[in-house]
Design an enzyme around this catalytic site. Structure first.
Site, PDB file in Angstrom:
ATOM      1  N   ASP A  13       0.869  -1.180   0.000  1.00 39.81           N
ATOM      2  CA  ASP A  13       0.000   0.000   0.000  1.00 39.81           C
ATOM      3  C   ASP A  13       0.904   1.227   0.000  1.00 39.81           C
ATOM      4  O   ASP A  13       2.113   1.123   0.249  1.00 39.81           O
ATOM      5  CB  ASP A  13      -0.887  -0.011   1.258  1.00 39.81           C
ATOM      6  CG  ASP A  13      -1.810   1.198   1.344  1.00 39.81           C
ATOM      7  OD1 ASP A  13      -2.395   1.584   0.315  1.00 39.81           O
ATOM      8  OD2 ASP A  13      -1.946   1.788   2.436  1.00 39.81           O
ATOM      9  N   SER A  14       0.304   2.387  -0.243  1.00 38.68           N
ATOM     10  CA  SER A  14       1.062   3.638  -0.138  1.00 38.68           C
ATOM     11  C   SER A  14       1.562   3.858   1.287  1.00 38.68           C
ATOM     12  O   SER A  14       2.510   4.602   1.500  1.00 38.68           O
ATOM     13  CB  SER A  14       0.155   4.806  -0.523  1.00 38.68           C
ATOM     14  OG  SER A  14      -0.967   4.855   0.356  1.00 38.68           O
ATOM     15  N   CYS A  76      -4.419  -1.612  -1.825  1.00 35.90           N
ATOM     16  CA  CYS A  76      -4.560  -0.180  -2.034  1.00 35.90           C
ATOM     17  C   CYS A  76      -5.518  -0.008  -3.208  1.00 35.90           C
ATOM     18  O   CYS A  76      -5.238  -0.482  -4.312  1.00 35.90           O
ATOM     19  CB  CYS A  76      -3.182   0.403  -2.372  1.00 35.90           C
ATOM     20  SG  CYS A  76      -3.181   2.149  -2.782  1.00 35.90           S
ATOM     21  N   ASN A  77      -6.649   0.642  -2.958  1.00 37.19           N
ATOM     22  CA  ASN A  77      -7.617   0.850  -4.042  1.00 37.19           C
ATOM     23  C   ASN A  77      -7.019   1.718  -5.139  1.00 37.19           C
ATOM     24  O   ASN A  77      -7.268   1.503  -6.328  1.00 37.19           O
ATOM     25  CB  ASN A  77      -8.861   1.557  -3.498  1.00 37.19           C
ATOM     26  CG  ASN A  77      -9.685   0.669  -2.595  1.00 37.19           C
ATOM     27  OD1 ASN A  77     -10.656   0.069  -3.015  1.00 37.19           O
ATOM     28  ND2 ASN A  77      -9.287   0.566  -1.343  1.00 37.19           N
ATOM     29  N   GLU A 155      -2.187   8.168   8.693  1.00 36.44           N
ATOM     30  CA  GLU A 155      -0.763   7.774   8.718  1.00 36.44           C
ATOM     31  C   GLU A 155      -0.086   8.249  10.003  1.00 36.44           C
ATOM     32  O   GLU A 155       0.786   7.585  10.540  1.00 36.44           O
ATOM     33  CB  GLU A 155      -0.018   8.396   7.525  1.00 36.44           C
ATOM     34  CG  GLU A 155      -0.237   7.695   6.209  1.00 36.44           C
ATOM     35  CD  GLU A 155       0.459   6.340   6.122  1.00 36.44           C
ATOM     36  OE1 GLU A 155       1.590   6.214   6.597  1.00 36.44           O
ATOM     37  OE2 GLU A 155      -0.162   5.405   5.577  1.00 36.44           O
ATOM     38  N   CYS A 187     -10.982   3.063   0.422  1.00 33.74           N
ATOM     39  CA  CYS A 187      -9.540   3.271   0.614  1.00 33.74           C
ATOM     40  C   CYS A 187      -9.174   2.463   1.842  1.00 33.74           C
ATOM     41  O   CYS A 187      -9.886   2.489   2.853  1.00 33.74           O
ATOM     42  CB  CYS A 187      -9.257   4.756   0.836  1.00 33.74           C
ATOM     43  SG  CYS A 187      -7.606   5.110   1.490  1.00 33.74           S
ATOM     44  N   HIS A 189      -7.095   2.741   4.073  1.00 39.97           N
ATOM     45  CA  HIS A 189      -6.788   3.462   5.317  1.00 39.97           C
ATOM     46  C   HIS A 189      -8.041   3.652   6.189  1.00 39.97           C
ATOM     47  O   HIS A 189      -7.942   3.744   7.413  1.00 39.97           O
ATOM     48  CB  HIS A 189      -6.235   4.858   5.004  1.00 39.97           C
ATOM     49  CG  HIS A 189      -4.784   4.880   4.632  1.00 39.97           C
ATOM     50  ND1 HIS A 189      -4.320   4.446   3.418  1.00 39.97           N
ATOM     51  CD2 HIS A 189      -3.688   5.294   5.335  1.00 39.97           C
ATOM     52  CE1 HIS A 189      -2.996   4.601   3.368  1.00 39.97           C
ATOM     53  NE2 HIS A 189      -2.594   5.108   4.515  1.00 39.97           N
TER      54      HIS A 189
HETATM   55  N1  DGL Z   1      -4.765   3.171   1.009  1.00 39.46           N
HETATM   56  C1  DGL Z   1      -4.930   3.682  -0.288  1.00 39.46           C
HETATM   57  C2  DGL Z   1      -6.174   3.238  -0.991  1.00 39.46           C
HETATM   58  O1  DGL Z   1      -6.704   2.204  -0.664  1.00 39.46           O
HETATM   59  C3  DGL Z   1      -4.303   4.933  -0.763  1.00 39.46           C
HETATM   60  C4  DGL Z   1      -4.276   6.139   0.087  1.00 39.46           C
HETATM   61  C5  DGL Z   1      -3.379   7.200  -0.500  1.00 39.46           C
HETATM   62  O2  DGL Z   1      -2.175   6.979  -0.494  1.00 39.46           O
HETATM   63  O3  DGL Z   1      -3.891   8.224  -0.970  1.00 39.46           O
HETATM   64  O4  DGL Z   1      -6.634   3.872  -1.890  1.00 39.46           O
END
Ligand code: DGL
Length: 265
Positions: A13-14, A76-77, A155, A187, A189
């Protein structure tokens, strides 16, 4: 009975968001070793271009494959929407599992016919998302919010901070005013805000966290490909991060062995 493959599953993931998925995988598949890559040096991905996100996803996938991963979960979407197709083309023999906003189950669950989608800008603007909407949301009204600024708060471990509450209020108030009764966490997160979110929406508002369904998909693919770890295998958990990271105990009970790495840009 499968022959058994004890190599790790790669999850990336990011940032720490994909831990919501890694937690679900390790809960369902306790014998599977995991290697997690959090690209915290370059988070958030949401405002980035498709090309940048694809380049980062390729780089991380190479890293995970160099660490002998038998499957890659794009937790990560945003990276899934931008890069999953190209990843599958580049590595046709590697099984990839991606994320997608749970628009289909939401469209089935809503009683008011109104669904809220919380996702990043890049996901909302993607062709993959447009296709999901065409296929599953023709008969419901969808209210999207790109939740700008929310990922950095998560984060930083600000899971209950006044700024986070304030931002969620701004996101939810217009949706609830429109009688949205089903929320999609698009997302990885956002499931870390579930305790907060539940207190901010009516009790009968359904909130869909896709992580358990993704873990079940991982289990099905492993079984189907005879890649599941042997029953006696003791799982190991490695966590790599490319930049600053908050206290992981906010996000996971998995006993990760933590490594810091540098990303190239
Ligand atoms: N966790 C991520 C997602 O599922 C990306 C969040 C991000 O880095 O903007 O989209």
């Amino acid at each position: 009975m499968s022959s058994g493959n004890n190599n790790p599953i790669g999850v990336f993931d990011s940032g720490i968001g994909g831990l919501s998925v890694a937690n679900a995988i390790s809960g369902l598949l306790p014998k599977e070793s995991l290697i997690y890559f959090a690209d915290t040096g370059r988070v958030p991905y949401g405002p980035r271009t498709r090309q940048e996100i694809t380049d980062f996803s390729f780089e991380i996938t190479r890293f995970l494959l160099d660490h002998q991963c038998k499957m890659i979960v794009v937790a990560c979407n945003t990276a899934t929407a931008a890069a999953l197709e190209s990843l599958r083309k580049q590595w046709p023999d590697i099984p990839f599992v991606g994320m997608e906003p749970a628009v289909k189950p939401a469209a089935e669950a809503t009683r008011s016919g109104k669904v809220g989608v919380l996702a990043t800008l890049s996901t909302i603007r993607s062709e993959r998302y447009a296709e999901l909407m065409r296929r599953y949301a023709a008969n419901v009204e969808v209210f999207e919010n790109p939740c700008i600024g929310l990922v950095p708060l998560i984060e930083a471990g600000q899971l209950n901070a006044p700024e986070t509450i304030e931002q969620l209020k701004e996101i939810l108030t217009p949706m609830l005013a429109q009688q949205v009764d089903t929320l999609v966490l698009g997302c990885t997160h956002y499931p870390f805000l579930l305790p907060l979110l539940k207190g901010m929406v009516p009790a009968d508002c359904k909130i869909i966290d896709p992580a358990p369904a993704v873990a079940r998909q991982v289990a099905r693919r492993l079984e189907h490909l005879s890649l599941a770890a042997k029953p006696e295998h003791p799982a190991e958990y490695q966590f790599f991060h490319s930049g600053p990271v908050a206290d992981l105990s906010f996000f996971t009970d998995i006993p990760w062995f933590i490594h810091s790495v540098k990303s190239s840009k």
